[in-house]
Design a protein around this motif. Structure first.
Motif: not given
Length: 241
Positions: A5-18, A79-88
């Motif tokens: 809709p007109a006037g809608t503000v797009t909110v982007t996710a943070p680069m880093v979330t701790v 950027d939305g990637t859970d670092m805890g879910g990554l292996d080495e």
């Protein structure tokens, strides 16, 4: 395609979330609790300064955000990637492809030229030599060292070496640059020029920067200052609009 809709503000996710991040070393009564439930976010294209006395947990937090260490508890997302879910292997790929690092000690290889040092991250990604050399020249020009490409670290001043390190951190077009006391070995004037360069890189390259610094004169160049004390965040102003 659905239209907003007109006037809608797009909110982007943070680069880093701790979120509620804890890090302890050792067990039992002798355990050292370096971080005690730390939570904050870093917006895209933001330069966030992390301050705190020695032992406050700054380097521990940088290592966790940079995927060099894993938290005892809590989550970190890039950027939305859970670092805890990554292996080495996943963390290695993330550090190689999406992160850049700048250290207090510069971390340059003395036997290589400035251009060759900048090219190291691209070698790890097997970027063709011609493309690698062209980008190294471009980045050295960006940090004001176009005429020093063939000089080795020992032929450069401390400030020039740190500029090479910043160019190297940008080599693979990272989402996030992590800088741990990048002005710690420099005089105040040179240190300020390095922080101004990081500020300019945020604007020109659109990269996000998290920098630990103890120099209050440099914090004014940041969009926001987060203070750590005894493993807790004690000050976290809202991001600058």
């Amino acid at each position: 395609m659905t239209q907003q809709p007109a006037g809608t503000v797009t909110v982007t996710a943070p680069m880093v979330t701790v979120t509620d991040v804890r890090r302890s070393f050792g067990t039992g009564e002798r355990a050292v609790h370096a971080l005690r439930g730390v939570s904050f976010t870093i917006g895209r294209g933001e330069l966030t300064a992390l301050k705190g006395r020695s032992g406050s947990g700054k380097t521990t937090l940088l290592n966790l955000v940079g995927g060099l260490d894993s938290p005892t508890g809590g989550t970190i997302t890039l950027d939305g990637t859970d670092m805890g879910g990554l292996d080495e292997d996943g963390r290695l790929a993330l550090r190689r492809d999406r992160l850049g690092f700048v250290f207090q000690s510069f971390g340059l290889l003395p036997v290589l030229t400035a251009a060759e040092n900048v090219g190291i991250p691209m070698r790890l990604r097997k970027v063709p030599a011609a493309q690698r050399e062209e980008r190294a020249r471009t980045l050295l020009a960006l940090v004001g060292l176009a005429d020093h490409a063939n000089q080795r670290p020992g032929e450069l001043s401390g400030g020039q070496q740190q500029r090479v390190a910043i160019a190297r951190a940008l080599a693979n077009e990272p989402d996030l640059i992590i800088a741990d006391e990048p002005t710690g070995q420099l005089d105040s004037e040179t240190g300020r020029s390095i922080m101004e360069l990081l500020r300019a890189v945020v604007r020109s390259e659109g990269v996000t920067v998290l920098v630990a610094t103890h120099d209050p004169n440099l914090m004014e160049l940041a969009d926001r200052v987060v203070e750590l004390r005894d493993g807790h965040i004690v000050e976290d102003p809202a991001p600058v609009a």
